[in-house]
Design a protein around this motif. Structure first.
Motif, PDB file in Angstrom:
ATOM      1  N   VAL A  38       0.854  -1.187   0.000  1.00  0.00           N
ATOM      2  CA  VAL A  38       0.000   0.000   0.000  1.00  0.00           C
ATOM      3  C   VAL A  38       0.891   1.238   0.000  1.00  0.00           C
ATOM      4  CG1 VAL A  38      -1.473   1.336   1.548  1.00  0.00           C
ATOM      5  CG2 VAL A  38      -1.962  -1.078   1.155  1.00  0.00           C
ATOM      6  N   ALA A  59       0.718   5.421   0.717  1.00  0.00           N
ATOM      7  CA  ALA A  59      -0.069   6.582   1.174  1.00  0.00           C
ATOM      8  C   ALA A  59       0.606   7.827   0.603  1.00  0.00           C
ATOM      9  CB  ALA A  59      -0.154   6.587   2.688  1.00  0.00           C
ATOM     10  N   GLY A  60       1.392   8.542   1.407  1.00  0.00           N
ATOM     11  CA  GLY A  60       2.102   9.715   0.901  1.00  0.00           C
ATOM     12  C   GLY A  60       3.414   9.368   0.219  1.00  0.00           C
ATOM     13  N   GLY A  61       3.867   8.135   0.389  1.00  0.00           N
ATOM     14  CA  GLY A  61       5.096   7.665  -0.270  1.00  0.00           C
ATOM     15  C   GLY A  61       6.388   8.197   0.340  1.00  0.00           C
ATOM     16  N   GLN A  62       6.307   8.910   1.458  1.00  0.00           N
ATOM     17  CA  GLN A  62       7.510   9.554   2.024  1.00  0.00           C
ATOM     18  C   GLN A  62       8.480   8.551   2.641  1.00  0.00           C
ATOM     19  OE1 GLN A  62       8.000  13.120   1.610  1.00  0.00           O
ATOM     20  NE2 GLN A  62       6.533  12.307   0.158  1.00  0.00           N
ATOM     21  N   SER A  63       7.966   7.457   3.141  1.00  0.00           N
ATOM     22  CA  SER A  63       8.830   6.400   3.673  1.00  0.00           C
ATOM     23  C   SER A  63       8.931   5.248   2.687  1.00  0.00           C
ATOM     24  CB  SER A  63       8.290   5.881   5.010  1.00  0.00           C
ATOM     25  OG  SER A  63       8.286   6.928   5.948  1.00  0.00           O
ATOM     26  N   LEU A  64       7.851   4.990   1.959  1.00  0.00           N
ATOM     27  CA  LEU A  64       7.855   3.851   1.030  1.00  0.00           C
ATOM     28  C   LEU A  64       8.774   4.093  -0.162  1.00  0.00           C
ATOM     29  CD1 LEU A  64       6.793   1.092   0.284  1.00  0.00           C
ATOM     30  CD2 LEU A  64       4.851   2.192  -0.850  1.00  0.00           C
ATOM     31  N   HIS A  72      -0.210  15.213   7.284  1.00  0.00           N
ATOM     32  CA  HIS A  72       0.258  15.856   8.519  1.00  0.00           C
ATOM     33  C   HIS A  72      -0.162  17.326   8.523  1.00  0.00           C
ATOM     34  CE1 HIS A  72       2.486  12.267   9.253  1.00  0.00           C
ATOM     35  NE2 HIS A  72       3.407  12.478   8.350  1.00  0.00           N
ATOM     36  N   GLY A 110       3.117  13.380   3.482  1.00  0.00           N
ATOM     37  CA  GLY A 110       3.017  12.292   4.454  1.00  0.00           C
ATOM     38  C   GLY A 110       1.679  12.312   5.174  1.00  0.00           C
ATOM     39  N   THR A 111       1.212  11.148   5.569  1.00  0.00           N
ATOM     40  CA  THR A 111      -0.118  11.015   6.168  1.00  0.00           C
ATOM     41  C   THR A 111      -0.041  10.442   7.579  1.00  0.00           C
ATOM     42  OG1 THR A 111      -0.410   8.762   5.355  1.00  0.00           O
ATOM     43  CG2 THR A 111      -1.088  10.555   3.876  1.00  0.00           C
ATOM     44  N   SER A 137       2.316   7.199   8.679  1.00  0.00           N
ATOM     45  CA  SER A 137       3.269   7.251   9.799  1.00  0.00           C
ATOM     46  C   SER A 137       3.017   6.121  10.779  1.00  0.00           C
ATOM     47  CB  SER A 137       3.126   8.560  10.573  1.00  0.00           C
ATOM     48  OG  SER A 137       3.748   9.586   9.888  1.00  0.00           O
ATOM     49  N   ASP A 159       7.125  10.492  15.490  1.00  0.00           N
ATOM     50  CA  ASP A 159       6.551  11.227  16.612  1.00  0.00           C
ATOM     51  C   ASP A 159       5.119  10.806  16.948  1.00  0.00           C
ATOM     52  OD1 ASP A 159       8.727  13.272  17.109  1.00  0.00           O
ATOM     53  OD2 ASP A 159       8.404  13.501  14.955  1.00  0.00           O
ATOM     54  N   LEU A 215      -5.332   0.367   6.636  1.00  0.00           N
ATOM     55  CA  LEU A 215      -5.686   1.179   7.809  1.00  0.00           C
ATOM     56  C   LEU A 215      -6.559   2.308   7.292  1.00  0.00           C
ATOM     57  CD1 LEU A 215      -5.268   2.002  10.815  1.00  0.00           C
ATOM     58  CD2 LEU A 215      -3.237   3.262  10.059  1.00  0.00           C
ATOM     59  N   LYS A 272      10.199  17.216  22.142  1.00  0.00           N
ATOM     60  CA  LYS A 272      11.036  16.448  21.203  1.00  0.00           C
ATOM     61  C   LYS A 272      12.466  16.947  21.288  1.00  0.00           C
ATOM     62  CE  LYS A 272      11.331  15.509  16.197  1.00  0.00           C
ATOM     63  NZ  LYS A 272      10.519  15.417  14.976  1.00  0.00           N
TER      64      LYS A 272
HETATM   65  C1  LIG Z   1      13.089  13.707   5.165  1.00  0.00           C
HETATM   66  C2  LIG Z   1      12.074  13.065   6.056  1.00  0.00           C
HETATM   67  C3  LIG Z   1      12.014  13.430   7.394  1.00  0.00           C
HETATM   68  C4  LIG Z   1      11.075  12.852   8.243  1.00  0.00           C
HETATM   69  N1  LIG Z   1      11.047  13.236   9.547  1.00  0.00           N
HETATM   70  C5  LIG Z   1      10.111  12.727  10.372  1.00  0.00           C
HETATM   71  C6  LIG Z   1      10.010  13.143  11.723  1.00  0.00           C
HETATM   72  O1  LIG Z   1      10.754  14.007  12.204  1.00  0.00           O
HETATM   73  N2  LIG Z   1       9.053  12.577  12.497  1.00  0.00           N
HETATM   74  C7  LIG Z   1       8.186  11.641  12.020  1.00  0.00           C
HETATM   75  O2  LIG Z   1       7.324  11.169  12.751  1.00  0.00           O
HETATM   76  N3  LIG Z   1       8.244  11.230  10.738  1.00  0.00           N
HETATM   77  C8  LIG Z   1       9.171  11.746   9.902  1.00  0.00           C
HETATM   78  N4  LIG Z   1       9.218  11.351   8.597  1.00  0.00           N
HETATM   79  C9  LIG Z   1       8.283  10.330   8.116  1.00  0.00           C
HETATM   80  C10 LIG Z   1       6.978  10.980   7.661  1.00  0.00           C
HETATM   81  O3  LIG Z   1       6.192  11.201   8.801  1.00  0.00           O
HETATM   82  C11 LIG Z   1       6.183  10.079   6.700  1.00  0.00           C
HETATM   83  O4  LIG Z   1       5.086  10.799   6.313  1.00  0.00           O
HETATM   84  C12 LIG Z   1       5.656   8.780   7.252  1.00  0.00           C
HETATM   85  O5  LIG Z   1       6.618   7.979   7.842  1.00  0.00           O
HETATM   86  C13 LIG Z   1       5.052   7.912   6.172  1.00  0.00           C
HETATM   87  O6  LIG Z   1       3.864   8.454   5.782  1.00  0.00           O
HETATM   88  P1  LIG Z   1       3.399   8.300   4.272  1.00  0.00           P
HETATM   89  O7  LIG Z   1       1.972   8.735   4.243  1.00  0.00           O
HETATM   90  O8  LIG Z   1       4.333   8.961   3.371  1.00  0.00           O
HETATM   91  O9  LIG Z   1       3.404   6.699   4.085  1.00  0.00           O
HETATM   92  P2  LIG Z   1       4.119   5.743   2.940  1.00  0.00           P
HETATM   93  O10 LIG Z   1       5.523   6.142   2.813  1.00  0.00           O
HETATM   94  O11 LIG Z   1       3.267   5.844   1.714  1.00  0.00           O
HETATM   95  O12 LIG Z   1       3.904   4.379   3.624  1.00  0.00           O
HETATM   96  C14 LIG Z   1       4.694   3.982   4.732  1.00  0.00           C
HETATM   97  C15 LIG Z   1       4.377   2.525   5.081  1.00  0.00           C
HETATM   98  O13 LIG Z   1       3.050   2.414   5.629  1.00  0.00           O
HETATM   99  C16 LIG Z   1       2.228   1.575   4.815  1.00  0.00           C
HETATM  100  N5  LIG Z   1       0.924   2.243   4.748  1.00  0.00           N
HETATM  101  C17 LIG Z   1       0.744   3.559   4.500  1.00  0.00           C
HETATM  102  N6  LIG Z   1      -0.568   3.869   4.612  1.00  0.00           N
HETATM  103  C18 LIG Z   1      -1.218   2.719   4.905  1.00  0.00           C
HETATM  104  C19 LIG Z   1      -2.590   2.396   5.129  1.00  0.00           C
HETATM  105  N7  LIG Z   1      -3.548   3.341   5.110  1.00  0.00           N
HETATM  106  N8  LIG Z   1      -2.913   1.116   5.397  1.00  0.00           N
HETATM  107  C20 LIG Z   1      -1.953   0.167   5.437  1.00  0.00           C
HETATM  108  N9  LIG Z   1      -0.632   0.413   5.255  1.00  0.00           N
HETATM  109  C21 LIG Z   1      -0.276   1.673   4.986  1.00  0.00           C
HETATM  110  C22 LIG Z   1       2.937   1.460   3.472  1.00  0.00           C
HETATM  111  O14 LIG Z   1       2.650   0.224   2.830  1.00  0.00           O
HETATM  112  C23 LIG Z   1       4.407   1.570   3.882  1.00  0.00           C
HETATM  113  O15 LIG Z   1       4.855   0.311   4.337  1.00  0.00           O
HETATM  114  C24 LIG Z   1      10.145  11.889   7.738  1.00  0.00           C
HETATM  115  C25 LIG Z   1      10.201  11.525   6.392  1.00  0.00           C
HETATM  116  C26 LIG Z   1      11.140  12.107   5.544  1.00  0.00           C
HETATM  117  C27 LIG Z   1      11.145  11.713   4.095  1.00  0.00           C
END
Ligand SMILES: Cc1cc2nc3c(=O)[nH]c(=O)nc-3n(C[C@H](O)[C@H](O)[C@H](O)COP(=O)(O)OP(=O)(O)OC[C@H]3O[C@@H](n4cnc5c(N)ncnc54)[C@H](O)[C@@H]3O)c2cc1C
Length: 283
Positions: free
Chosen positions: A29, A31-36, A77, A109-110, A114, A123, A166, A183
């Motif tokens: 899956v 979401a925002g792709g920031q970690s994936l 977020h 990011g979502t 997170s 966080d 989720l 923090k």
């Molecule tokens: C440069 C940088 C700095 C950051 N600093 C911080 C920080 O200081 N503090 C902090 O808390 N975070 C930080 N983050 C992480 C940020 O909060 C991301 O938004 C978060 O980790 C992932 O959210 P996303 O929506 O991008 O999820 P994705 O990257 O799209 O998904 C992350 C994971 O969750 C799974 N997933 C996502 N949504 C769902 C769903 N609805 N149901 C089931 N599985 C799902 C995906 O399959 C994947 O495995 C940082 C990220 C970056 C790139």
């Protein structure tokens, strides 16, 4: 690096997303792709299909759910930290979300991403743990609700199965509670070396109840139960709250890494918990 090849599907509703996930061998899956996206690019994940949830409007936004606030998993977020209902009823979530990364990441990011990613340095897991949030999940077998105490299983591991989505997270309205997210990081807009999500309910000049969740003090978010007990009935004074915070690292297993040694994190947990409790109590 270039990610390994995968198919891409953008479903129109949750039912379709769950159907697609059930039909794939190794889906992921997005979401925002920031970690994936980094995981894909480093080839630490190589799904056969990426199921992009960005078209699911039903997973976005904050709604009033009686005693709870229901936050859709795809709420960014940035949307969470600006939402008036979050500010009114769950300021701890707003405060912690404001410390996440930078504006660019917060716009993509979502909340759900997170929490599903479950990075113990993130966080928001500590906030969910401290407030006993509830996780709403849709999967092949229907819908289920999981408490925060069961959702986070291990490092980057939750109860979510490969075919699960989720859909939302419910946070209790905090009413008479006041809160603070503290923090500690090496630079502005960086991951927490240690973070503390604290909430207190005061009764006159004493603490009636306290809740404390710790960021980056183990493989999952940690609840500082001994501190919560120690706070009960103590005067809402800085010295008394600092004293109650001395057991903040009890039962934790903080990482030793390039950012900090485990014993330094233990020290930080005690200091930051005292500070977070005092700020929450307004003293
Ligand atoms: C440069 C940088 C700095 C950051 N600093 C911080 C920080 O200081 N503090 C902090 O808390 N975070 C930080 N983050 C992480 C940020 O909060 C991301 O938004 C978060 O980790 C992932 O959210 P996303 O929506 O991008 O999820 P994705 O990257 O799209 O998904 C992350 C994971 O969750 C799974 N997933 C996502 N949504 C769902 C769903 N609805 N149901 C089931 N599985 C799902 C995906 O399959 C994947 O495995 C940082 C990220 C970056 C790139």
């Amino acid at each position: 690096m270039i990610p390994a090849q995968f198919d891409y599907v953008r479903p129109d509703d949750v039912a379709e997303a769950v159907r697609v996930l059930a039909d794939c061998e190794e889906p992921k899956v997005m979401a925002g792709g920031q970690s994936l996206t980094p995981l894909l690019r480093f080839r630490l994940a190589y799904p056969d299909v990426v199921v992009d949830l960005s078209g699911l409007a039903e997973l976005r936004g904050v709604t009033d759910d009686g005693e709870w606030l229901r936050v859709g998993a795809m709420t960014t977020h940035d949307e969470v930290m600006r939402d008036p209902m979050v500010a009114q009823h769950c300021d701890l979530l707003a405060q912690a979300t404001r410390t996440v990364a930078d504006p660019a990441v917060r716009h993509r990011g979502t909340l759900g991403g997170s929490l599903a990613h479950a990075d113990p340095a993130g966080d928001l897991p500590a906030v969910a743990a401290a407030l006993d949030a509830e996780f709403m999940i849709s999967g092949e077998d229907g819908e289920r609700t999981v408490p925060a105490s069961e959702f986070f299983q291990d490092y980057l591991t939750t109860v979510l199965d490969v075919g699960d989505v989720l859909t939302a997270v419910r946070f209790p309205k905090m009413g008479a509670w006041s809160c603070h997210y503290e923090k500690f990081s090496q630079a502005a807009q960086a991951w927490a070396i240690v973070g503390v999500a604290a909430a207190v309910r005061l009764d006159g000049g004493t603490v009636a109840e306290a809740r404390v969740g710790l960021t980056n003090m183990g493989s999952t978010p940690v609840r500082a139960r001994e501190v919560e007990e120690a706070c009960r009935g103590v005067p809402a004074r800085t010295d008394a709250l600092r004293e109650a915070a001395q057991s903040a690292d009890a039962g934790t297993d903080p990482p030793n890494d390039l950012s900090a040694r485990a014993d330094y994190r233990r020290h930080l947990a005690r200091v930051l918990t005292g500070r977070a409790l005092a700020r929450a109590a307004g003293v």
